[in-house]
Design a protein around this motif. Structure first.
Motif, mmCIF file in Angstrom:
data_model
loop_
_atom_site.group_PDB
_atom_site.id
_atom_site.type_symbol
_atom_site.label_atom_id
_atom_site.label_comp_id
_atom_site.label_asym_id
_atom_site.label_seq_id
_atom_site.Cartn_x
_atom_site.Cartn_y
_atom_site.Cartn_z
ATOM 1 N N ASN A 60 0.834 -1.196 0.000
ATOM 2 C CA ASN A 60 0.000 0.000 0.000
ATOM 3 C C ASN A 60 0.870 1.248 0.000
ATOM 4 O O ASN A 60 2.034 1.215 0.410
ATOM 5 C CB ASN A 60 -0.910 0.003 1.235
ATOM 6 C CG ASN A 60 -1.826 -1.216 1.275
ATOM 7 O OD1 ASN A 60 -2.761 -1.323 0.501
ATOM 8 N ND2 ASN A 60 -1.548 -2.151 2.168
ATOM 9 N N ALA A 114 -2.134 3.556 3.631
ATOM 10 C CA ALA A 114 -3.320 2.837 4.100
ATOM 11 C C ALA A 114 -3.902 3.486 5.347
ATOM 12 O O ALA A 114 -3.188 4.072 6.166
ATOM 13 C CB ALA A 114 -2.970 1.377 4.378
ATOM 14 N N ALA A 126 -9.745 1.700 8.309
ATOM 15 C CA ALA A 126 -10.282 0.340 8.181
ATOM 16 C C ALA A 126 -11.695 0.268 8.750
ATOM 17 O O ALA A 126 -12.045 0.961 9.705
ATOM 18 C CB ALA A 126 -9.381 -0.655 8.893
ATOM 19 N N TYR A 131 -10.534 -1.122 3.678
ATOM 20 C CA TYR A 131 -9.606 -0.084 4.111
ATOM 21 C C TYR A 131 -9.208 0.779 2.920
ATOM 22 O O TYR A 131 -9.286 0.349 1.774
ATOM 23 C CB TYR A 131 -8.378 -0.678 4.815
ATOM 24 C CG TYR A 131 -7.417 -1.420 3.918
ATOM 25 C CD1 TYR A 131 -6.285 -0.784 3.410
ATOM 26 C CD2 TYR A 131 -7.626 -2.757 3.594
ATOM 27 C CE1 TYR A 131 -5.391 -1.469 2.598
ATOM 28 C CE2 TYR A 131 -6.737 -3.440 2.788
ATOM 29 C CZ TYR A 131 -5.625 -2.787 2.294
ATOM 30 O OH TYR A 131 -4.740 -3.469 1.484
ATOM 31 N N ASP A 149 -6.627 3.306 0.705
ATOM 32 C CA ASP A 149 -5.260 3.662 0.368
ATOM 33 C C ASP A 149 -5.348 5.025 -0.316
ATOM 34 O O ASP A 149 -5.609 5.117 -1.512
ATOM 35 C CB ASP A 149 -4.621 2.628 -0.556
ATOM 36 C CG ASP A 149 -3.132 2.883 -0.777
ATOM 37 O OD1 ASP A 149 -2.721 4.047 -0.657
ATOM 38 O OD2 ASP A 149 -2.387 1.927 -1.069
ATOM 39 N N THR A 182 -4.128 -0.695 10.362
ATOM 40 C CA THR A 182 -3.329 -0.324 9.207
ATOM 41 C C THR A 182 -2.144 0.517 9.663
ATOM 42 O O THR A 182 -2.236 1.293 10.620
ATOM 43 C CB THR A 182 -4.136 0.480 8.169
ATOM 44 O OG1 THR A 182 -4.712 1.628 8.807
ATOM 45 C CG2 THR A 182 -5.232 -0.364 7.555
ATOM 46 N N GLN A 192 0.856 -1.285 5.461
ATOM 47 C CA GLN A 192 0.393 -2.629 5.796
ATOM 48 C C GLN A 192 -1.046 -2.682 6.286
ATOM 49 O O GLN A 192 -1.565 -1.723 6.861
ATOM 50 C CB GLN A 192 1.298 -3.215 6.897
ATOM 51 C CG GLN A 192 2.765 -3.302 6.525
ATOM 52 C CD GLN A 192 3.626 -3.449 7.752
ATOM 53 O OE1 GLN A 192 3.434 -2.779 8.785
ATOM 54 N NE2 GLN A 192 4.604 -4.333 7.677
ATOM 55 N N LEU A 193 -1.664 -3.841 6.072
ATOM 56 C CA LEU A 193 -2.889 -4.244 6.755
ATOM 57 C C LEU A 193 -2.492 -5.366 7.696
ATOM 58 O O LEU A 193 -1.921 -6.375 7.274
ATOM 59 C CB LEU A 193 -3.948 -4.716 5.778
ATOM 60 C CG LEU A 193 -5.224 -5.300 6.411
ATOM 61 C CD1 LEU A 193 -5.994 -4.233 7.167
ATOM 62 C CD2 LEU A 193 -6.117 -5.948 5.352
#
Length: 344
Positions: free
Chosen positions: A73, A76, A79, A92, A94, A333, A337-338
């Motif tokens: 991402n 990010a 969420a 989520y 971006d 997030t 990253q998630l």
């Protein structure tokens, strides 16, 4: 026909050219399916869980790891957990790529993973499950909400009238949340130093769609600071500023956390799980707080704030959003990253 004759005929048929592909394709397909099954539920892990009080075991189980579900991402955030679906999932944003992604585990052992949900969309906040299925997004640059209905239609709501009703300058939302019933939205305008927390009934939201303006709201609390994070439990509201986290019951607030206990970059997004514990994004991790420890209804003066802090989910990178799902996991997030953390 004897069993030996049947076996002989089967062997002869297998040697015919039109059946040769089975000997090549089927083993490859089985191998691929096995790889997906073995690897689908396994992800790289980062960080660690810091346990400060025994009560954390009731929130984050012992041995829990922070799984990296996606790391591709640009920026990010925001969420949201979608429960009104045949396959509950996480959405989520971006903002760097102007996209909203969907991530789902899928059914059984196979992981579906990430897919594109909305393209060309930059949202600051996402709230799912409004009125049994609608998605609500706040605009990143304008004082506006957009409602995405399950039938595919969308409608925008301006926030200028709501701001004017409380003598607040129109601005994008600083925080957006949904009460557990899924009926009422909670919102706070960015830059409002008084921290007015407004409640919008479903009738006001749906009734304002025709005019394109959310006019009718109720003032439920005045935090006294610019609100950066907002969440709701069964009988309380959580509001976060950069410096602290407060719990409001019947309009009266009590501080349950201060920035600086671990990091000085401040609080951001907050979430409340089904048990009433608070998950507060704080620097390079998430503080897990018990709002009732030490007597949540007492006056703020003299409170032992450390009693509220059960532990930290340390991610190693600034957390931009956090949400607790209904599938035994919390999601967060970072910029790239998630992440997923088991939830007891």
């Amino acid at each position: 026909m004897s069993a030996a004759d049947a076996l002989a005929r089967a062997r002869a048929a297998a040697k015919r050219p039109e059946f040769l592909w089975l000997w090549v394709f089927l083993p490859a397909l089985c191998s691929f399916a096995y790889t997906l099954q073995v690897r689908g539920g396994h992800f790289a892990s980062i960080g660690h869980v810091e346990r400060l009080r025994e009560g954390l075991d009731a929130v984050v189980p012992a041995g829990a790891e922070i799984a990296v579900l996606d790391a591709d991402n640009a920026a990010a955030g925001c969420a949201a957990w979608v429960k009104h679906d045949d396959a509950p999932h996480v959405l989520y944003c971006d903002s760097g790529l102007k996209r909203v992604y969907k991530w789902e585990q899928g059914l059984g052992a196979l992981t579906v993973g990430r897919s594109l949900f909305l393209d060309g969309r930059v949202a600051r906040h996402l709230v799912a499950n409004f009125r049994n299925g609608a998605l609500v997004a706040s605009d990143a640059a304008e004082p506006r909400l957009t409602v995405f209905f399950e039938n595919g239609t969308t409608a925008a709501l301006g926030l200028g009238a709501a701001a004017a009703n409380y003598s607040v300058a129109p601005a994008p939302l600083g925080a957006l949340a949904l009460e557990p019933t899924g009926e009422h939205l909670l919102l706070a305008l960015e830059g409002d130093a008084t921290g007015k927390i407004l409640r919008a009934a479903p009738e006001a939201v749906l009734g304002g769609l025709a005019a394109g303006e959310l006019a009718a709201t109720e003032l439920v609390a005045e935090a006294g600071f610019a609100v950066r994070g907002l969440a709701a439990g069964e009988d309380f509201i959580v509001a976060a500023s950069a410096a602290s986290v407060h719990v409001f019951r019947d309009g009266s607030g009590a501080k349950i956390a201060e920035a600086g206990q671990f990091e000085t970059s401040g609080f951001g997004a907050v979430a409340v799980d089904a048990k009433g514990y608070v998950w507060a994004a704080h620097g390079n991790g998430i503080n897990v707080l018990d709002p009732n420890a030490g007597g949540a209804g007492e006056a703020p003066a003299g409170r032992d704030l450390a009693a509220h802090l059960l532990g930290r989910v340390v991610t190693g990178a600034p957390v931009t959003s956090v949400v607790v799902g209904g599938n035994g996991y919390a999601y967060a997030t970072t910029e790239k990253q998630l992440l997923r953390v088991p939830h007891a």
